[in-house]
Design a protein around this motif. Structure first.
Motif, PDB file in Angstrom:
ATOM      1  N   ASP A 271      -4.519  -6.709   3.485  1.00 14.15           N
ATOM      2  CA  ASP A 271      -3.582  -6.590   2.410  1.00 14.15           C
ATOM      3  C   ASP A 271      -4.721  -5.283   1.562  1.00 14.15           C
ATOM      4  O   ASP A 271      -5.023  -5.489   0.457  1.00 14.15           O
ATOM      5  CB  ASP A 271      -3.598  -7.613   1.666  1.00 14.15           C
ATOM      6  CG  ASP A 271      -2.627  -7.414   0.358  1.00 14.15           C
ATOM      7  OD1 ASP A 271      -2.127  -6.262   0.246  1.00 14.15           O
ATOM      8  OD2 ASP A 271      -2.393  -8.262  -0.604  1.00 14.15           O
ATOM      9  N   THR A 272      -4.762  -4.019   2.292  1.00 15.41           N
ATOM     10  CA  THR A 272      -5.501  -3.048   1.413  1.00 15.41           C
ATOM     11  C   THR A 272      -4.806  -1.863   1.627  1.00 15.41           C
ATOM     12  O   THR A 272      -4.110  -1.707   2.677  1.00 15.41           O
ATOM     13  CB  THR A 272      -6.816  -3.248   2.102  1.00 15.41           C
ATOM     14  OG1 THR A 272      -7.000  -2.951   3.546  1.00 15.41           O
ATOM     15  CG2 THR A 272      -7.739  -4.115   1.558  1.00 15.41           C
TER      16      THR A 272
ATOM     17  N   ASN B  37       0.337 -13.081  -0.651  1.00 16.40           N
ATOM     18  CA  ASN B  37       0.737 -11.817  -0.839  1.00 16.40           C
ATOM     19  C   ASN B  37       0.997 -10.886   0.377  1.00 16.40           C
ATOM     20  O   ASN B  37       1.943 -10.160   0.184  1.00 16.40           O
ATOM     21  CB  ASN B  37      -0.417 -11.033  -1.621  1.00 16.40           C
ATOM     22  CG  ASN B  37      -0.337 -10.347  -2.789  1.00 16.40           C
ATOM     23  OD1 ASN B  37       0.598 -10.042  -3.119  1.00 16.40           O
ATOM     24  ND2 ASN B  37      -1.219  -9.656  -3.396  1.00 16.40           N
TER      25      ASN B  37
ATOM     26  N   ARG C  50      -1.625  -5.883 -10.790  1.00 18.77           N
ATOM     27  CA  ARG C  50      -0.709  -5.043 -10.135  1.00 18.77           C
ATOM     28  C   ARG C  50      -0.358  -3.894 -11.094  1.00 18.77           C
ATOM     29  O   ARG C  50      -0.493  -3.913 -12.135  1.00 18.77           O
ATOM     30  CB  ARG C  50       0.505  -5.627  -9.643  1.00 18.77           C
ATOM     31  CG  ARG C  50       0.419  -6.750  -8.529  1.00 18.77           C
ATOM     32  CD  ARG C  50       1.571  -7.380  -8.169  1.00 18.77           C
ATOM     33  NE  ARG C  50       1.340  -8.479  -7.568  1.00 18.77           N
ATOM     34  CZ  ARG C  50       2.510  -9.683  -7.650  1.00 18.77           C
ATOM     35  NH1 ARG C  50       3.689  -9.366  -7.936  1.00 18.77           N
ATOM     36  NH2 ARG C  50       2.220 -10.725  -6.962  1.00 18.77           N
TER      37      ARG C  50
ATOM     38  N   VAL D 130      -5.217 -10.766  -9.133  1.00 22.92           N
ATOM     39  CA  VAL D 130      -5.065  -9.725  -8.624  1.00 22.92           C
ATOM     40  C   VAL D 130      -4.285  -8.911  -9.467  1.00 22.92           C
ATOM     41  O   VAL D 130      -3.055  -9.196  -9.797  1.00 22.92           O
ATOM     42  CB  VAL D 130      -4.474  -9.413  -7.044  1.00 22.92           C
ATOM     43  CG1 VAL D 130      -4.449  -7.996  -6.806  1.00 22.92           C
ATOM     44  CG2 VAL D 130      -5.414 -10.178  -6.307  1.00 22.92           C
TER      45      VAL D 130
ATOM     46  N   SER E  25       1.059   1.570   1.079  1.00 21.66           N
ATOM     47  CA  SER E  25       2.225   0.863   1.824  1.00 21.66           C
ATOM     48  C   SER E  25       2.074   1.400   3.154  1.00 21.66           C
ATOM     49  O   SER E  25       2.413   0.630   4.042  1.00 21.66           O
ATOM     50  CB  SER E  25       3.607   1.029   1.043  1.00 21.66           C
ATOM     51  OG  SER E  25       3.456   1.546  -0.128  1.00 21.66           O
TER      52      SER E  25
ATOM     53  N   ALA F 294      -5.482  -1.257  -9.890  1.00 18.38           N
ATOM     54  CA  ALA F 294      -4.437  -1.760  -9.376  1.00 18.38           C
ATOM     55  C   ALA F 294      -4.328  -2.254  -8.036  1.00 18.38           C
ATOM     56  O   ALA F 294      -4.583  -1.514  -7.194  1.00 18.38           O
ATOM     57  CB  ALA F 294      -3.200  -0.604  -9.778  1.00 18.38           C
ATOM     58  N   GLY F 295      -4.284  -3.781  -7.729  1.00 22.36           N
ATOM     59  CA  GLY F 295      -4.146  -4.151  -6.460  1.00 22.36           C
ATOM     60  C   GLY F 295      -5.510  -4.723  -6.220  1.00 22.36           C
ATOM     61  O   GLY F 295      -5.808  -5.250  -5.198  1.00 22.36           O
ATOM     62  N   ARG F 296      -6.357  -4.773  -7.115  1.00 19.75           N
ATOM     63  CA  ARG F 296      -7.651  -5.445  -7.071  1.00 19.75           C
ATOM     64  C   ARG F 296      -7.843  -6.580  -8.209  1.00 19.75           C
ATOM     65  O   ARG F 296      -7.255  -6.438  -9.034  1.00 19.75           O
ATOM     66  CB  ARG F 296      -8.794  -4.423  -7.446  1.00 19.75           C
ATOM     67  CG  ARG F 296      -8.621  -3.359  -6.146  1.00 19.75           C
ATOM     68  CD  ARG F 296      -9.634  -2.198  -6.286  1.00 19.75           C
ATOM     69  NE  ARG F 296     -11.076  -2.492  -6.481  1.00 19.75           N
ATOM     70  CZ  ARG F 296     -12.067  -1.663  -6.773  1.00 19.75           C
ATOM     71  NH1 ARG F 296     -11.697  -0.683  -6.988  1.00 19.75           N
ATOM     72  NH2 ARG F 296     -13.276  -2.308  -7.118  1.00 19.75           N
TER      73      ARG F 296
ATOM     74  N   ARG G 217       4.447  -8.647   0.853  1.00 22.19           N
ATOM     75  CA  ARG G 217       4.500  -7.453   0.795  1.00 22.19           C
ATOM     76  C   ARG G 217       5.124  -6.792   2.237  1.00 22.19           C
ATOM     77  O   ARG G 217       5.717  -5.780   2.472  1.00 22.19           O
ATOM     78  CB  ARG G 217       3.189  -7.067   0.992  1.00 22.19           C
ATOM     79  CG  ARG G 217       2.718  -5.568   0.174  1.00 22.19           C
ATOM     80  CD  ARG G 217       1.263  -5.438   0.135  1.00 22.19           C
ATOM     81  NE  ARG G 217       1.202  -3.771   0.064  1.00 22.19           N
ATOM     82  CZ  ARG G 217      -0.137  -3.160   0.035  1.00 22.19           C
ATOM     83  NH1 ARG G 217      -1.178  -3.637   0.260  1.00 22.19           N
ATOM     84  NH2 ARG G 217      -0.115  -2.022   0.136  1.00 22.19           N
TER      85      ARG G 217
END
Lengths: 159, 381
Positions: free
Chosen positions: B211-212, B254, A136, A134, B215, A99-101, B258
């Motif tokens: 973006d890693t 992105n 999610r 990517v 949150s 997730a996120g990659r 975010r």
């Protein structure tokens, strides 16, 4: 059917089309995931009649009712034509390491032989996603391959 | 009462009271920014119910408020939206600047302000509030209307113009000497160039850097970066607001989505404190002398905005009713006008009460005119 797209800066996108019955329908897709459905009266094409406003969750529900199952259905038709080929769906959980990659990092095809042919994300369907796409949490991946291949992808993406 | 208790109780009471008022105001389509200014006026020195502990706190926090406000304003529009608007509405943007900035500059000259003051007043009357306009259009269910893309395009181009205008103004205000002014201007303009370059070419790098992680980490990283850039800009006499706005412009894709999601609630709180602080800093008794000027300016620039919207909507082939709706939608001014007045406050302190009165007046007039323009009974033609 021709759908025209108009950019609404800072708000989202307005889609417009004419139905077979001759009604001009507009969909304002908000950037935050919500949407508004309108109909334009023939007497005043500038000012539509607002039908319904949906928030993100409601949009997803409507999209699910209208769209997502169809995508999988269409792939199922395709798979039926080739013996041994199956379609499956697997959801990227929040706990999934991917997730996120990007999709490419899963190396799903190399490892399992099965291909991810579409990503269903809320109201949106990303057809034949590239390796840079990517993932999610909450994405539903439509996978084509053998039974073991599909199970392999599921195992890869599960957290 | 210990100091911290006083602050907590006063601030808590202010938040509760203002949220109640805001709910009421929303029902009448009265926007939040002028409401917050009014709250500050009422609670400040010379107001009906002074709150000294909040005043001190708000003064400190306001600078973070303005940074977050401008960060999100910079994020508001994507590069695609910008180029699309530029292609279709560049003449509208020129008409907008000409029709609305010039009256401000002229009014400044009439009021006897220096050239920096005139420049600032031009900015105050120029820029509509994109936040308020978008919200009013949504509330009145006009987002699908044919004139709406024209209205929104004008807003985008105004925001982008600010990327050049704000550094210019910052330099004009900072520069006691020509050398100082040109140094500040040089720094600011190269920062604009860098920001646009970053949003275009360095997207992958910014994405990789920012973006890693979860949150929480992301939020801290973005806030840290923004505050650093804003602080450095302030040091270079280019104003923190400018720096934050440029960070917003630089972030895209992105990372922008975010940031918008995560920073928005923070922005709402801190920007509230910023507007409150502006209101608190004004003694209501100082408003009376500027009221005639603010009224005249509001009347004149409300009409010029209607003309702007009329022109922009006509370019999109919209009918007369839609042109009225577009024009009236643009009347309302807001956050930018207040920020610009704050930037120029050191040179022309008069601008702060003037802009506050101006924003409050148009906060009432704008949404009301928008609403009336949409009523069918007004249009028999």
């Amino acid at each position: 059917m021709e759908v025209t797209e108009v950019l609404l800066p800072g708000v989202g996108i307005r889609y417009e089309f004419v139905t077979a019955e001759g009604e001009r329908v507009g969909v304002v897709a908000h950037r935050d995931g919500g949407a508004e459905l309108v109909v334009y009266a023939p007497s005043d094409p500038d000012e539509p009649r607002s039908l319904v406003r949906l928030d993100r969750e409601e949009c997803e529900a409507v999209a699910e009712i209208l769209g997502a199952p169809r995508v999988a259905e269409r792939f199922a038709d395709l798979a039926r034509e080739i013996p041994g080929l199956r379609t499956g769906q697997t959801v990227v959980s929040a706990a999934s390491p991917f997730a996120g990659r990007p999709l490419g990092q899963t190396r799903a095809r190399t490892l399992t032989g099965a291909s991810v042919v579409a990503i269903v994300r809320g109201t949106q369907v990303i057809a034949s996603p590239g390796p840079e796409q990517v993932l999610r949490a909450g994405d539903r991946l439509v996978v084509i391959g053998t039974d073991t291949g599909i199970a392999g992808v599921e195992a890869l993406l599960g957290g | 009462m210990p100091e911290s208790a006083a602050l907590l109780i006063e601030f808590g009471a202010v938040l509760v009271a203002v949220s109640g008022l805001a709910a009421l105001a929303r029902r009448w389509a009265f926007p939040a920014v002028p409401l917050y200014l009014l709250a500050g006026l009422a609670l400040g020195e010379g107001g009906v119910l002074p709150v000294p502990a909040v005043g001190e706190f708000a003064g400190l926090v306001a600078s973070i408020g303005v940074v977050l406000l401008l960060l999100l304003l910079g994020l508001e529009f994507s590069a695609a939206e910008f180029t699309d608007s530029l292609r279709r509405h560049l003449p509208s943007a020129f008409a907008d600047a000409l029709l609305n900035a010039v009256p401000g500059a002229l009014a400044g000259a009439v009021l006897g302000l220096g050239w920096q003051g005139c420049l600032a007043l031009a900015g105050i009357t120029w820029v509509s509030s994109s936040g308020i306009v978008a919200r009013v259009l949504g509330d009145l269910r006009r987002l699908a209307n044919r004139e709406t893309p024209a209205v929104l395009s004008v807003l985008v181009l105004e925001d982008i113009s600010m990327a050049v205008y704000l550094p210019l103004l910052g330099a004009a205000v900072a520069g006691a000497s020509w050398g100082g002014a040109s140094l500040a201007l040089g720094t600011a303009l190269s920062a604009v160039a860098l920001a646009l370059f970053a949003s275009h070419r360095l997207r992958w790098l910014l994405g990789r850097l920012l973006d890693t992680g979860g949150s929480e980490q992301f939020l801290l990283r973005v806030l840290g970066l923004t505050l650093l850039v804003a602080g450095v800009c302030e040091l270079a006499h280019a104003s923190a607001a400018v720096g934050a706005f440029l960070v917003g412009l630089a972030l895209s894709g992105n990372v922008a989505d975010r940031t918008r999601r995560l920073v928005e609630p923070l922005r709402d709180l801190f920007a509230f404190v910023f507007f409150l602080a502006i209101g608190l800093s004004i003694d209501p008794r100082d408003l009376l002398p500027v009221l005639p000027a603010a009224l005249a300016l509001a009347a004149a620039t409300a009409l010029t905005k209607v003309a702007t919207g009329w022109y922009a909507a006509r370019r999109d082939g919209v009918g007369a009713r839609g042109r009225w709706r577009a024009g009236t939608a643009l009347i309302v001014r807001g956050e930018f006008s207040v920020v610009v007045a704050g930037l120029a406050a050191s040179v022309e302190p008069l601008l702060v009460p003037l802009s506050a009165a101006y924003v409050i007046i148009l906060g009432v007039v704008g949404p009301a005119a928008s609403y009336l323009a949409g009523r069918p009974s007004l249009h028999r033609g």
